[in-house]
Design a protein around this motif. Sequence first.
Motif, PDB file in Angstrom:
ATOM      1  N   ILE A  44       0.862  -1.176   0.000  1.00  0.00           N
ATOM      2  CA  ILE A  44       0.000   0.000   0.000  1.00  0.00           C
ATOM      3  C   ILE A  44       0.901   1.229   0.000  1.00  0.00           C
ATOM      4  CG2 ILE A  44      -1.990  -1.123   1.064  1.00  0.00           C
ATOM      5  CD1 ILE A  44      -1.202   0.103   3.718  1.00  0.00           C
ATOM      6  N   ASP A  45       0.475   2.264  -0.671  1.00  0.00           N
ATOM      7  CA  ASP A  45       1.266   3.485  -0.812  1.00  0.00           C
ATOM      8  C   ASP A  45       0.842   4.536   0.206  1.00  0.00           C
ATOM      9  OD1 ASP A  45       2.746   2.500  -2.975  1.00  0.00           O
ATOM     10  OD2 ASP A  45       1.177   3.065  -4.400  1.00  0.00           O
ATOM     11  N   GLY A  46       1.838   5.343   0.624  1.00  0.00           N
ATOM     12  CA  GLY A  46       1.555   6.455   1.516  1.00  0.00           C
ATOM     13  C   GLY A  46       1.549   6.101   2.990  1.00  0.00           C
ATOM     14  N   TRP A  47       2.042   4.905   3.322  1.00  0.00           N
ATOM     15  CA  TRP A  47       2.064   4.459   4.710  1.00  0.00           C
ATOM     16  C   TRP A  47       3.420   3.859   5.041  1.00  0.00           C
ATOM     17  CZ3 TRP A  47      -2.011   5.554   7.792  1.00  0.00           C
ATOM     18  CH2 TRP A  47      -3.246   5.823   7.175  1.00  0.00           C
ATOM     19  N   ALA A  48       3.809   3.946   6.335  1.00  0.00           N
ATOM     20  CA  ALA A  48       5.043   3.332   6.824  1.00  0.00           C
ATOM     21  C   ALA A  48       4.734   2.533   8.089  1.00  0.00           C
ATOM     22  CB  ALA A  48       6.091   4.391   7.128  1.00  0.00           C
ATOM     23  N   ARG A  49       5.398   1.408   8.227  1.00  0.00           N
ATOM     24  CA  ARG A  49       5.232   0.515   9.383  1.00  0.00           C
ATOM     25  C   ARG A  49       6.076   1.048  10.548  1.00  0.00           C
ATOM     26  NH1 ARG A  49       5.094  -4.523   6.788  1.00  0.00           N
ATOM     27  NH2 ARG A  49       6.829  -3.600   5.671  1.00  0.00           N
ATOM     28  N   ARG A  50       5.493   1.126  11.749  1.00  0.00           N
ATOM     29  CA  ARG A  50       6.216   1.591  12.916  1.00  0.00           C
ATOM     30  C   ARG A  50       5.825   0.785  14.157  1.00  0.00           C
ATOM     31  NH1 ARG A  50       8.808   3.468   9.555  1.00  0.00           N
ATOM     32  NH2 ARG A  50       9.459   5.630   9.202  1.00  0.00           N
ATOM     33  N   PHE A  51       6.803   0.495  15.017  1.00  0.00           N
ATOM     34  CA  PHE A  51       6.569  -0.205  16.281  1.00  0.00           C
ATOM     35  C   PHE A  51       6.127   0.802  17.345  1.00  0.00           C
ATOM     36  CE2 PHE A  51       8.720  -3.890  14.537  1.00  0.00           C
ATOM     37  CZ  PHE A  51       8.198  -4.955  15.278  1.00  0.00           C
ATOM     38  N   TRP A  52       4.992   1.419  17.131  1.00  0.00           N
ATOM     39  CA  TRP A  52       4.528   2.482  18.017  1.00  0.00           C
ATOM     40  C   TRP A  52       3.246   2.118  18.763  1.00  0.00           C
ATOM     41  CZ3 TRP A  52       5.236   7.592  14.704  1.00  0.00           C
ATOM     42  CH2 TRP A  52       6.600   7.764  14.434  1.00  0.00           C
ATOM     43  N   GLN A  53       2.704   0.930  18.526  1.00  0.00           N
ATOM     44  CA  GLN A  53       1.459   0.530  19.174  1.00  0.00           C
ATOM     45  C   GLN A  53       1.738  -0.431  20.331  1.00  0.00           C
ATOM     46  OE1 GLN A  53      -1.461   1.565  19.095  1.00  0.00           O
ATOM     47  NE2 GLN A  53      -2.896  -0.044  19.664  1.00  0.00           N
ATOM     48  N   GLY A  54       1.045  -0.211  21.448  1.00  0.00           N
ATOM     49  CA  GLY A  54       1.171  -1.112  22.584  1.00  0.00           C
ATOM     50  C   GLY A  54       0.376  -2.392  22.369  1.00  0.00           C
ATOM     51  N   SER A  55       0.861  -3.473  22.934  1.00  0.00           N
ATOM     52  CA  SER A  55       0.152  -4.755  22.902  1.00  0.00           C
ATOM     53  C   SER A  55      -0.064  -5.212  24.331  1.00  0.00           C
ATOM     54  CB  SER A  55       0.949  -5.802  22.112  1.00  0.00           C
ATOM     55  OG  SER A  55       0.277  -7.056  22.143  1.00  0.00           O
ATOM     56  N   HIS A  56      -1.297  -5.050  24.812  1.00  0.00           N
ATOM     57  CA  HIS A  56      -1.654  -5.450  26.172  1.00  0.00           C
ATOM     58  C   HIS A  56      -2.171  -6.883  26.227  1.00  0.00           C
ATOM     59  CE1 HIS A  56      -1.960  -1.055  26.050  1.00  0.00           C
ATOM     60  NE2 HIS A  56      -1.778  -1.058  27.354  1.00  0.00           N
ATOM     61  N   ASP A  57      -2.507  -7.438  25.063  1.00  0.00           N
ATOM     62  CA  ASP A  57      -3.229  -8.707  25.048  1.00  0.00           C
ATOM     63  C   ASP A  57      -2.522  -9.827  24.292  1.00  0.00           C
ATOM     64  OD1 ASP A  57      -3.544  -7.397  22.625  1.00  0.00           O
ATOM     65  OD2 ASP A  57      -5.648  -7.931  22.380  1.00  0.00           O
ATOM     66  N   HIS A  58      -1.492  -9.542  23.530  1.00  0.00           N
ATOM     67  CA  HIS A  58      -0.796 -10.577  22.772  1.00  0.00           C
ATOM     68  C   HIS A  58       0.690 -10.655  23.136  1.00  0.00           C
ATOM     69  CE1 HIS A  58      -4.083 -11.838  20.220  1.00  0.00           C
ATOM     70  NE2 HIS A  58      -4.322 -10.585  19.858  1.00  0.00           N
ATOM     71  N   ARG A  59       1.430  -9.563  22.963  1.00  0.00           N
ATOM     72  CA  ARG A  59       2.883  -9.575  23.176  1.00  0.00           C
ATOM     73  C   ARG A  59       3.307  -8.789  24.407  1.00  0.00           C
ATOM     74  NH1 ARG A  59       5.049 -13.671  19.976  1.00  0.00           N
ATOM     75  NH2 ARG A  59       3.689 -13.824  18.157  1.00  0.00           N
ATOM     76  N   GLY A  60       2.342  -8.553  25.287  1.00  0.00           N
ATOM     77  CA  GLY A  60       2.597  -7.880  26.542  1.00  0.00           C
ATOM     78  C   GLY A  60       1.408  -8.091  27.454  1.00  0.00           C
ATOM     79  N   THR A  61       1.355  -7.352  28.524  1.00  0.00           N
ATOM     80  CA  THR A  61       0.261  -7.446  29.493  1.00  0.00           C
ATOM     81  C   THR A  61      -0.268  -6.044  29.769  1.00  0.00           C
ATOM     82  OG1 THR A  61       1.733  -7.175  31.397  1.00  0.00           O
ATOM     83  CG2 THR A  61       1.399  -9.435  30.582  1.00  0.00           C
ATOM     84  N   PRO A  62      -1.423  -5.933  30.429  1.00  0.00           N
ATOM     85  CA  PRO A  62      -1.924  -4.593  30.761  1.00  0.00           C
ATOM     86  C   PRO A  62      -0.927  -3.781  31.587  1.00  0.00           C
ATOM     87  CG  PRO A  62      -3.681  -6.194  30.992  1.00  0.00           C
ATOM     88  CD  PRO A  62      -2.424  -6.991  30.732  1.00  0.00           C
ATOM     89  N   ASP A  63      -0.171  -4.445  32.472  1.00  0.00           N
ATOM     90  CA  ASP A  63       0.808  -3.732  33.296  1.00  0.00           C
ATOM     91  C   ASP A  63       2.103  -3.433  32.553  1.00  0.00           C
ATOM     92  OD1 ASP A  63      -0.889  -3.722  35.478  1.00  0.00           O
ATOM     93  OD2 ASP A  63      -0.113  -5.612  36.264  1.00  0.00           O
ATOM     94  N   HIS A  64       2.436  -4.265  31.577  1.00  0.00           N
ATOM     95  CA  HIS A  64       3.675  -4.063  30.811  1.00  0.00           C
ATOM     96  C   HIS A  64       3.408  -4.405  29.340  1.00  0.00           C
ATOM     97  CE1 HIS A  64       8.009  -3.511  30.361  1.00  0.00           C
ATOM     98  NE2 HIS A  64       7.935  -4.481  29.474  1.00  0.00           N
ATOM     99  N   PRO A  65       2.785  -3.478  28.608  1.00  0.00           N
ATOM    100  CA  PRO A  65       2.475  -3.763  27.198  1.00  0.00           C
ATOM    101  C   PRO A  65       3.734  -3.919  26.359  1.00  0.00           C
ATOM    102  CG  PRO A  65       2.053  -1.462  27.713  1.00  0.00           C
ATOM    103  CD  PRO A  65       2.363  -2.135  29.011  1.00  0.00           C
ATOM    104  N   GLY A  66       3.649  -4.822  25.395  1.00  0.00           N
ATOM    105  CA  GLY A  66       4.721  -4.935  24.415  1.00  0.00           C
ATOM    106  C   GLY A  66       4.559  -3.883  23.338  1.00  0.00           C
ATOM    107  N   ARG A  67       5.401  -3.964  22.304  1.00  0.00           N
ATOM    108  CA  ARG A  67       5.301  -3.041  21.169  1.00  0.00           C
ATOM    109  C   ARG A  67       5.105  -3.844  19.892  1.00  0.00           C
ATOM    110  NH1 ARG A  67       6.854   2.455  20.668  1.00  0.00           N
ATOM    111  NH2 ARG A  67       7.393   3.407  22.669  1.00  0.00           N
ATOM    112  N   VAL A  68       4.078  -3.455  19.132  1.00  0.00           N
ATOM    113  CA  VAL A  68       3.786  -4.087  17.852  1.00  0.00           C
ATOM    114  C   VAL A  68       3.608  -2.994  16.801  1.00  0.00           C
ATOM    115  CG1 VAL A  68       2.824  -6.222  18.805  1.00  0.00           C
ATOM    116  CG2 VAL A  68       1.338  -4.222  18.525  1.00  0.00           C
ATOM    117  N   VAL A  69       3.480  -3.402  15.544  1.00  0.00           N
ATOM    118  CA  VAL A  69       3.459  -2.398  14.483  1.00  0.00           C
ATOM    119  C   VAL A  69       2.065  -1.846  14.214  1.00  0.00           C
ATOM    120  CG1 VAL A  69       5.566  -3.112  13.297  1.00  0.00           C
ATOM    121  CG2 VAL A  69       3.409  -4.228  12.708  1.00  0.00           C
TER     122      VAL A  69
END
Length: 195
Positions: A44-69
């Motif tokens: 897709i054009d006009g977009w870039a992938r960034r690890f700026w979203q928190g993951s409270h339910d898959h790659r982290g927890t509510p107390d320590h969220p991970g980072r996903v794209v």
Amino acid sequence: MLDTSAENQRRHALHPDQPVWLFGYGSLIYKADFPFLARRPASIDGWARRFWQGSHDHRGTPDHPGRVVTLIRAPGDRCAGMAYQVTPDVFQHLDHREKNGYLRVTTSLTFADGQQQPGLVYLATADNAAFLGEASEEQIARHIAASHGPSGSNADYLLQLARALRNLCESDAHVFAIEASLLNTAMPARAAPAK
């Protein structure tokens, strides 16, 4: 935690007999835990992938969220990934999988042969409750190295994404810089992936 599943089900009037193209740019590239009719590399054009979203339910927890794209607007950029043609009933599963701040939006997909098709993509914008925002690639790598959730380690998410992009013969400077920092600094005992 922000659960966007109900909002996503309200956003698009999908005809039950009309397949839809879905664009995946993160774990959806390599983890297709849903039935699909076809799968094709796309961008897709006009977009870039960034690890700026928190993951409270898959790659982290509510107390320590991970980072996903997620995706950020980036005029002139191209984001490569995998497109899946799915039946609308699949979105019940996908809306739950992507519920932590992601909303479905329409986009135009471009396949390797230049053909274009309309489709949907999940993205998490800066106004969602799980958004962690910008950080240096070294800081992101350290954060990822220390995060783990019900779907496994955050490091495995990053390494699988980098491997999947290489398998597509695609490059992503942001992802690969975080991967290098993770392997060289945050997780020095891990072997570097094969090129």
